[in-house]
Each structure stands twice: as C-alpha cells, then as structure tokens.
Design an enzyme around this catalytic site. Structure first.
Site, PDB file in Angstrom:
ATOM      1  N   HIS A   4      37.632  34.627  40.498  1.00  0.00           N
ATOM      2  CA  HIS A   4      37.679  35.995  39.992  1.00  0.00           C
ATOM      3  C   HIS A   4      37.408  35.924  38.487  1.00  0.00           C
ATOM      4  O   HIS A   4      37.757  34.929  37.849  1.00  0.00           O
ATOM      5  CB  HIS A   4      39.091  36.533  40.269  1.00  0.00           C
ATOM      6  N   ASP A  18      45.587  30.174  40.887  1.00  0.00           N
ATOM      7  CA  ASP A  18      45.535  31.630  40.919  1.00  0.00           C
ATOM      8  C   ASP A  18      45.908  32.037  42.342  1.00  0.00           C
ATOM      9  O   ASP A  18      45.099  31.927  43.264  1.00  0.00           O
ATOM     10  CB  ASP A  18      44.122  32.093  40.546  1.00  0.00           C
ATOM     11  N   GLN A  56      45.679  36.081  45.728  1.00  0.00           N
ATOM     12  CA  GLN A  56      45.322  36.450  47.109  1.00  0.00           C
ATOM     13  C   GLN A  56      46.012  35.584  48.155  1.00  0.00           C
ATOM     14  O   GLN A  56      45.736  35.731  49.342  1.00  0.00           O
ATOM     15  CB  GLN A  56      43.798  36.356  47.298  1.00  0.00           C
TER      16      GLN A  56
HETATM   17  N1  PLP Z   1      42.593  36.553  40.879  1.00  0.00           N
HETATM   18  C1  PLP Z   1      42.200  36.973  42.074  1.00  0.00           C
HETATM   19  C2  PLP Z   1      41.807  35.969  43.125  1.00  0.00           C
HETATM   20  C3  PLP Z   1      42.170  38.340  42.352  1.00  0.00           C
HETATM   21  O1  PLP Z   1      41.771  38.775  43.556  1.00  0.00           O
HETATM   22  C4  PLP Z   1      42.551  39.254  41.345  1.00  0.00           C
HETATM   23  C5  PLP Z   1      42.483  40.710  41.576  1.00  0.00           C
HETATM   24  O2  PLP Z   1      41.747  41.194  42.388  1.00  0.00           O
HETATM   25  C6  PLP Z   1      42.964  38.749  40.108  1.00  0.00           C
HETATM   26  C7  PLP Z   1      42.975  37.395  39.914  1.00  0.00           C
HETATM   27  C8  PLP Z   1      43.384  39.647  38.989  1.00  0.00           C
HETATM   28  O3  PLP Z   1      44.561  40.304  39.298  1.00  0.00           O
HETATM   29  P1  PLP Z   1      45.143  41.431  38.346  1.00  0.00           P
HETATM   30  O4  PLP Z   1      44.037  42.429  38.125  1.00  0.00           O
HETATM   31  O5  PLP Z   1      46.287  41.999  39.111  1.00  0.00           O
HETATM   32  O6  PLP Z   1      45.563  40.771  37.082  1.00  0.00           O
END
Ligand code: PLP
Length: 403
Positions: free
Chosen positions: A121, A198, A201
């Site tokens: 992401h 991370d 998900q």
């Molecule tokens: N990492 C992953 C794999 C995600 O799917 C997301 C959000 O869709 C994020 C990080 C970022 O999350 P946030 O916007 O809640 O900080």
C-alpha cells in the site's frame, strides 16, 4: 457456525437502502461498518467519562485515563504483546509506518537499505521514499509473480550488509495474498535485520500473534476492525522502541521541560505527543471484544468460504479476470471485465446498491505490474453472505451486457 442474521442486526447501516435498494456493502478492506456496541461505547464515554487523560487529578480525568490504559492492555492481549508498554496508539497504520520511518529511520545513514515489496500500500512505500530524500536511505523491492505471490528467492538475494529493515504487508489489500510473513521474518533475523509488518488487512480476519511471528514492529488500523476512525496501533519490540527518538514533540510525551533541556517519558508515552484519541481507543477495545466474542476460528472459516464462493461465482462470468490467485488468500477479490473501465463498473454497481471500490487502491505499483490503470475490488466481512455475492455476480453480468 456463525449466525449471520444476528450479526447483521448489530450493524444498523446494513439494513439501510441506497437508491431504493438494500445496501450491499463490499468495501470492507477500505473500512468496516460499526456494530452498535462500538458506537454506543463512544457515545457513553462522551456522556459519562469525558475528560483529558493523564493530566488531571479529578475524577473524570482519572476515569478517562483508566479507560485509555485498559484499552492499551486489551490491544496488548489481542496481539499477544509481551507488555502494554509496547503498544503505541496512532491515528492508524499510515501514522504507525510514518512513526517508524521518522524515528527508527532517523538512526539510519546514507546508503543503508530498507526492503519493501511490490505489493505494498502507498502508506508502506511513500514514508520510505521520504526517508530516502531526507537521508539517502535506499529502497529495495521484492517482486511478485502474476499469481500475486512474492518471489522469496529474490527476497533472500536483496539482503546486503547495509540492510537495516524489512517492511511488508501481511496481506495485500488488492491481491488478498497472505504473505509467508513468519518465514520472511526468520530469514531477516538470520541477517540481524528487524521486520515491520503492515497488518492492516490481516488483523481483521485472523489471529495475529506478535510473539509467534517474532516481528519487530506491527501496525494496524482500528477502522478496518470495526472500531472508529482515527485510532490505530503500533506494536514495537521493547529494545528498539527504547533506543528510538521521539516522533513528535508536545504535551504528554515529556518528563520535564526547560529551555536548556527537555527529558522524555518512557515508552509508550514518548511516542504519543498531544491529546490522544482516547475515546476511540476505548471503542477499539470494545470492537476487539466484539470480534473475539464471535471468535476468529469461526470468522476465518466463514470468510474463507465466502471468498471461495465469490471467486467461483465471478470466475464464471465471461471476460472476467481476477487479479491475485495465491495459494493463501484473504477476503478480497479484485477484477476487471473485458475492457470495461473500472469506474464504469463501480458506478453502475453502485446504482444497484452494491458498494465496491474502484481505482488503484493506493497500490499503483500493483496496477503497473498488471499493466492496468485500476481494478474493481469486492472485499468481505463476516457480515456479508452468499446472497450478496450472488447479487454482485448478477450485477456484474448486467453491467457487462450494457457494454
Ligand atoms: N496498509 C494496507 C495494507 C492497507 O490496506 C491500508 C488501507 O487501506 C493501509 C495500510 C493504510 O491504512 P490507514 O489509511 O487506516 O492508515
């Protein structure tokens, strides 16, 4: 067995209508809907236990502080952290990655290397690129194959004597791939390199245990696990957190301040400058109770069945191409149909009451890999059911006929 009807009743929004049709909410990877108990926990705290935390001797402030610290313990138990001092509240996954990139990153030098993957992401790419611009730290990228699986041999070859951190998604938000994170961590540790996970998900779908994974940092967002927006978690290994400098300066994180010298609080407070989102932290604890009340064994089994059912139903549609077919896959199905633009598909499905996400899903390198500009993504929760998947499949066919 889950009683889906009973679960659905706890989410008032699921019985609303859009354009006169029952809402079919299949955008859970972006954010989940909230059960009544979570919304009521927030309201109740504002009505009965609201005061700024940590600073007050008065009754309400102590009550609010107790709720915040109980939430920290709850999160700590949820991911099996060795101590609640290793739980830092952030705004979400994004802020947690930025915290590590800014603070741990400040201890790195020009020419040091951070390994990420091609399926990250943007929130696990851009903070490292900013670090590159600030300090000349280099990014190394693990590629994935067309099935959406990381190339683990390439990963092993990326390590050099300058590798300082690996930061990877546990589960891809586009491909649904569940990466073999435990093995990847153990390989990194053989080179003495810490790993950040991370878990945005993964945490909503199956049990994640930081001690079992042996990860060094782990981040997730409350809003993706039925809690309010604006609250997230960074877990860190104690020895690393203790070495790392503060991320932001301000109230709450100091021990003493003078114009000559300021001393900082210990962990976790030195990373929590300013008034935290203590109401959302408490509601996050309530959301975790809710999820644990349903039970991850049942959640995982059900969501896996539903994802398999969706994959089967969608695969039957002429011209439909699914992106992400890894062996271990979570509750996401990303697709395109023929040359129908993802935005057209998403907009027309919306008119049928079906909420899916379209676009690059904040993972443009994944789009580049497949040579597409965007995809349509359906992502599932335990409150979705087969009837909704059938409606999605029918909806896609209706849209396809129009083109
Ligand atoms: N990492 C992953 C794999 C995600 O799917 C997301 C959000 O869709 C994020 C990080 C970022 O999350 P946030 O916007 O809640 O900080």
């Amino acid at each position: 067995m889950l009683d889906i009807n009973n679960i659905r009743e706890q989410f008032p929004i699921l019985s609303t209508q859009v354009y006169g049709r029952p809402l079919i909410y299949l955008d859970n990877a972006a954010t989940t809907q909230k059960p009544r108990c979570v919304v009521e926990a927030e309201r109740e705290q504002y009505y009965t236990a609201n005061a700024n935390v940590h600073r007050g001797v008065h009754y309400l402030s102590q009550q609010a502080t107790d709720l915040l610290e109980q939430a920290r313990q709850r999160v700590s138990r949820f991911i099996n952290a060795p101590s609640e001092q290793q739980i830092i509240f952030t705004r979400g996954t994004t802020e947690a990655v930025n915290l590590v990139a800014a603070s741990y990153g400040s201890m790195l030098s020009e020419g040091d290397e951070v390994i990420i993957s091609e399926m990250e992401h943007h929130s696990n790419i851009v903070p490292w690129q900013l670090l590159h611009e600030r300090q000349g730290v280099k990014l190394r990228v693990i590629p994935f194959n067309d099935r959406g699986e990381l190339d683990l041999q390439a990963y092993a070859r990326l390590f050099t004597e300058r590798t300082r951190l690996v930061s990877i998604a546990h589960v891809s938000n586009v491909l649904g791939t569940v990466n073999p994170i435990r093995d990847m961590i153990s390989l990194a540790h053989r080179y003495g390199v810490p790993v950040m996970v991370d878990a945005a998900q993964s945490v909503p779908h199956f049990r994640v245990d930081v001690q079992d994974l042996d990860c060094d940092f782990l981040a997730f967002s409350g809003h993706k696990i039925y809690a309010p927006t604006g609250i997230g978690v960074l877990y860190g290994r104690r020895s690393l957190l203790e070495q790392m400098p503060p991320y932001q300066g301000g109230g709450e994180m100091i021990s003493t301040v003078s114009f000559d010298k300021t001393t900082f609080e210990g962990i976790p407070y030195k990373f929590e400058a300013g008034t935290p989102n203590y109401v959302a932290a408490h509601a996050l604890a309530v959301a975790l109770d809710f999820v644990d009340g349903i039970g991850f064994d049942a959640i995982y089994t059900y969501e896996q069945q539903l994802t398999a059912y969706a994959t089967e139903q969608l695969s039957r549609i002429t011209g439909l191409r699914i992106f992400g077919q890894s062996e271990q896959k979570d509750a996401v199905v990303s697709f395109l149909v023929g040359d129908i633009h993802h935005l057209d598909m998403g907009t027309l499905l919306d008119r049928l009451g079906i909420a899916v996400r379209t676009g690059h899903h904040c993972a443009q390198p994944v789009m580049t890999h497949y040579g597409v500009e965007g995809m349509v993504r359906a992502s599932f929760s335990f409150y979705n059911n087969e009837a909704e998947v059938d409606a999605l499949a029918e909806g896609i066919q209706r849209v396809a006929k129009m083109f």
